[in-house]
Design a protein around this motif. Structure first.
Motif, PDB file in Angstrom:
ATOM      1  N   MET A 363       0.828  -1.207   0.000  1.00 22.79           N
ATOM      2  CA  MET A 363       0.000   0.000   0.000  1.00 22.79           C
ATOM      3  C   MET A 363       0.862   1.257   0.000  1.00 22.79           C
ATOM      4  O   MET A 363       0.563   2.245  -0.672  1.00 22.79           O
ATOM      5  N   ALA A 364       1.951   1.227   0.760  1.00 28.43           N
ATOM      6  CA  ALA A 364       2.770   2.419   0.930  1.00 28.43           C
ATOM      7  C   ALA A 364       3.789   2.615  -0.192  1.00 28.43           C
ATOM      8  O   ALA A 364       4.130   3.758  -0.520  1.00 28.43           O
ATOM      9  N   ARG A 365       4.255   1.505  -0.807  1.00 29.68           N
ATOM     10  CA  ARG A 365       5.426   1.618  -1.666  1.00 29.68           C
ATOM     11  C   ARG A 365       5.237   1.076  -3.087  1.00 29.68           C
ATOM     12  O   ARG A 365       6.124   1.237  -3.915  1.00 29.68           O
ATOM     13  N   ALA A 366       4.131   0.405  -3.356  1.00 32.31           N
ATOM     14  CA  ALA A 366       3.836  -0.091  -4.703  1.00 32.31           C
ATOM     15  C   ALA A 366       2.672   0.729  -5.248  1.00 32.31           C
ATOM     16  O   ALA A 366       1.509   0.422  -4.973  1.00 32.31           O
ATOM     17  N   PRO A 367       2.941   1.790  -6.011  1.00 28.15           N
ATOM     18  CA  PRO A 367       1.893   2.754  -6.366  1.00 28.15           C
ATOM     19  C   PRO A 367       0.661   2.143  -7.021  1.00 28.15           C
ATOM     20  O   PRO A 367      -0.463   2.545  -6.707  1.00 28.15           O
ATOM     21  N   LEU A 368       0.834   1.172  -7.929  1.00 28.44           N
ATOM     22  CA  LEU A 368      -0.339   0.624  -8.605  1.00 28.44           C
ATOM     23  C   LEU A 368      -1.236  -0.132  -7.638  1.00 28.44           C
ATOM     24  O   LEU A 368      -2.468  -0.035  -7.712  1.00 28.44           O
ATOM     25  N   VAL A 369      -0.645  -0.888  -6.722  1.00 29.87           N
ATOM     26  CA  VAL A 369      -1.449  -1.601  -5.727  1.00 29.87           C
ATOM     27  C   VAL A 369      -2.220  -0.601  -4.872  1.00 29.87           C
ATOM     28  O   VAL A 369      -3.428  -0.757  -4.625  1.00 29.87           O
ATOM     29  N   LEU A 408       0.435  -8.353 -12.264  1.00 27.71           N
ATOM     30  CA  LEU A 408       1.307  -8.301 -11.092  1.00 27.71           C
ATOM     31  C   LEU A 408       0.593  -7.661  -9.908  1.00 27.71           C
ATOM     32  O   LEU A 408       0.684  -8.148  -8.773  1.00 27.71           O
ATOM     33  N   ALA A 409      -0.125  -6.573 -10.162  1.00 28.22           N
ATOM     34  CA  ALA A 409      -0.849  -5.905  -9.082  1.00 28.22           C
ATOM     35  C   ALA A 409      -1.894  -6.829  -8.474  1.00 28.22           C
ATOM     36  O   ALA A 409      -2.082  -6.869  -7.247  1.00 28.22           O
ATOM     37  N   ILE A 410      -2.573  -7.598  -9.323  1.00 25.25           N
ATOM     38  CA  ILE A 410      -3.581  -8.550  -8.821  1.00 25.25           C
ATOM     39  C   ILE A 410      -2.917  -9.641  -7.996  1.00 25.25           C
ATOM     40  O   ILE A 410      -3.407 -10.034  -6.932  1.00 25.25           O
ATOM     41  N   ASP A 411      -1.774 -10.138  -8.457  1.00 22.89           N
ATOM     42  CA  ASP A 411      -1.037 -11.158  -7.700  1.00 22.89           C
ATOM     43  C   ASP A 411      -0.647 -10.642  -6.323  1.00 22.89           C
ATOM     44  O   ASP A 411      -0.860 -11.308  -5.300  1.00 22.89           O
ATOM     45  N   TRP A 412      -0.087  -9.443  -6.274  1.00 21.99           N
ATOM     46  CA  TRP A 412       0.342  -8.863  -5.002  1.00 21.99           C
ATOM     47  C   TRP A 412      -0.859  -8.571  -4.096  1.00 21.99           C
ATOM     48  O   TRP A 412      -0.813  -8.823  -2.888  1.00 21.99           O
ATOM     49  N   GLY A 413      -1.930  -8.025  -4.705  1.00 19.52           N
ATOM     50  CA  GLY A 413      -3.102  -7.658  -3.905  1.00 19.52           C
ATOM     51  C   GLY A 413      -3.842  -8.865  -3.352  1.00 19.52           C
ATOM     52  O   GLY A 413      -4.324  -8.844  -2.211  1.00 19.52           O
ATOM     53  N   ARG A 414      -3.954  -9.929  -4.134  1.00 24.32           N
ATOM     54  CA  ARG A 414      -4.647 -11.129  -3.658  1.00 24.32           C
ATOM     55  C   ARG A 414      -3.855 -11.827  -2.557  1.00 24.32           C
ATOM     56  O   ARG A 414      -4.429 -12.286  -1.570  1.00 24.32           O
ATOM     57  N   TYR A 415      -2.532 -11.899  -2.733  1.00 19.43           N
ATOM     58  CA  TYR A 415      -1.718 -12.536  -1.697  1.00 19.43           C
ATOM     59  C   TYR A 415      -1.881 -11.826  -0.360  1.00 19.43           C
ATOM     60  O   TYR A 415      -2.041 -12.465   0.693  1.00 19.43           O
ATOM     61  N   SER A 416      -1.831 -10.505  -0.401  1.00 16.58           N
ATOM     62  CA  SER A 416      -1.888  -9.734   0.841  1.00 16.58           C
ATOM     63  C   SER A 416      -3.308  -9.502   1.326  1.00 16.58           C
ATOM     64  O   SER A 416      -3.519  -8.816   2.331  1.00 16.58           O
TER      65      SER A 416
END
Length: 449
Positions: A363-369, A408-416
């Motif tokens: 949330m803080a460091r990956a702008p697209l997420v 990539l954003a979906i992968d990161w967002g779903r994991y977290s």
């Protein structure tokens, strides 16, 4: 020793070159920007960079296969207005005609030049013999191994006796032993006075390959591609990859590719956006694996040594490093990667805590997420179509890069567990526990009367 007939005269001059392509949505995608370089007779120049740095595009402009958008490419002082008459190319994919024999493939360029049949035959047979395929003249490509196919590609280029040999990752499609063998053979024949070309320009993402072959290495940055560093290689030939001087050059190039040398402080006055700070091409699982390996190495590792141990190429390793630094799990100084305290906590925490750490950092460091989560939070029901985000990104990325960024954003967002994604409907939605209370959505629109 280089043939005394090879002078230091410039063969190729590239001045102020830029190259842009139209994106699928009608916008412009910049691949290369402000490229200036000279290739002289008697030298091997390597273009080194990550995927997306435009190095293959640059090679094709030197070959005259594509025209620059602005700027100029000159061969022996004359601007190119079509195919470079003094260049021949060797491709990664071999590019052989499957319906032609080895000899016929090698003869192609000669016949296109209108040479007599006897001369085409004699020169082709001599080239085939020089690359160790004597006896395979009548074989078809389907009968050859990958290494043999690439030898045919070399012969097809050598037979033209070009001033400049252009090579686009010529060994990357081969197994390790075959590529090493051909690399060494190329270095050997280049040193012979009878070598039929005056200069070589090779595109590669393999640092050791560049140091083994080149007299100069040009490191390209990305988005768009620019020459960020030029490193001369003054090591005597043949080069010993186990020597300290060889390792020192490799380390220097690694530091340049990571872009995190001690003399390159990160800017503090730039607002990070999904365009200025795209997500590195790294899955959560891949990043977790790298962090676990570093933790097993007491939290620190030398990148060249780590890549060699894991049999990674630079294109495989650097996106993982970029993801780790973006999220604050790693720091890189020169060629040394170090786990941060947060990285140690992430890799040693239980599953739920690790997800919480990843969510906070993303949330803080990956702008697209962060953009996706904030947009979902402002929607009426905490859900939006993926097409909404495609429309936001399409002016900044080509279609393929846009889709990769969204994946990539979906992968990161779903994991977290920041949001869910329904691939059938194409809908992204904040996870149920994070959905806003109906009374708080869209002002008081849902408040009972």
């Amino acid at each position: 020793m280089i043939d005394s007939l090879r002078t230091n005269a410039p063969l190729i001059e590239v001045e102020g070159l830029t190259k842009s392509f139209p994106a699928a949505d009608g916008t412009i995608f910049n691949v290369l920007d402000a490229i200036d370089l000279t290739i002289n007779e008697g030298e091997v120049v390597a273009l080194l960079g990550r995927s997306g740095s435009g190095k293959s595009t640059l090679l094709r402009t030197i070959a005259g296969l594509i025209a620059p958008t602005t700027g100029e490419v000159r061969y022996r002082g004359r601007p190119l207005n079509g195919a470079n008459p003094g260049a021949a190319m060797v491709f990664q994919s071999f590019a052989l005609m499957p319906w032609l024999t080895v000899q016929q493939n090698v003869e192609l360029g000669l016949r296109a030049a209108g040479l007599p049949n006897d001369e085409c035959r004699d020169r082709a047979l001599a080239a085939i013999d020089s690359i160790g395929l004597d006896g395979f003249e009548t074989a078809y490509p389907r009968e050859l191994s990958g290494g043999m196919k690439q030898r045919v590609g070399f012969a097809r280029a050598f037979v033209l006796s070009p001033d400049l040999l252009l090579m686009d990752e010529p060994f990357s499609a081969l197994d390790v032993l075959t590529s090493e063998n051909l690399r060494n053979e190329l270095a050997t024949v280049w040193a012979q006075p009878s070598f039929p070309t005056k200069s070589i320009c090779i595109v590669t993402h393999n640092i050791e390959e560049a140091v083994l072959l080149a007299d100069r290495v040009l490191v390209l940055g990305t988005n768009p591609g620019r020459i960020k560093t030029e490193v001369p290689i003054s090591l005597p030939r043949p080069r010993d990859r186990h020597s300290l001087s060889f390792e020192a050059v490799v380390n220097e190039l690694y530091a340049s590719l990571t872009g995190r040398g001690e003399a390159e402080p990160a800017p503090t006055d730039v607002i990070a956006t999904p365009t200025t700070n795209p997500l590195p091409d790294a899955s959560v699982g891949g990043l977790a694996g790298l962090v676990e390996i570093l933790h097993a190495h007491n939290g620190s590792a030398d990148l060249p040594a780590l890549a060699a141990d894991l049999l990674f190429e630079i294109d495989d390793l650097l996106p993982l490093i970029d993801a780790g630094t973006m999220l604050g799990f790693l720091s890189v100084t020169g060629t040394q990667a170090h786990l941060t305290p947060l990285g140690v906590e992430w890799t040693t925490a239980d599953i739920q805590r690790s997800k919480e750490i990843f969510a906070s950092q993303a949330m803080a460091r990956a702008p697209l997420v962060g953009t996706i989560v904030r947009a979902l939070g402002r929607s009426v029901d905490g859900a939006l179509s993926d097409d909404f985000f495609r429309d936001l990104l399409r002016r900044s990325y080509s279609r393929s890069r846009l889709e990769k960024q969204l994946d990539l954003a979906i992968d990161w967002g779903r994991y977290s567990e920041l949001f869910d994604y329904d691939s059938i409907s194409g809908e992204l939605a904040i996870t149920s526990s994070d959905l806003p209370d109906p009374k708080e959505r869209k002002g008081n629109a849902a408040t009972p009367t």
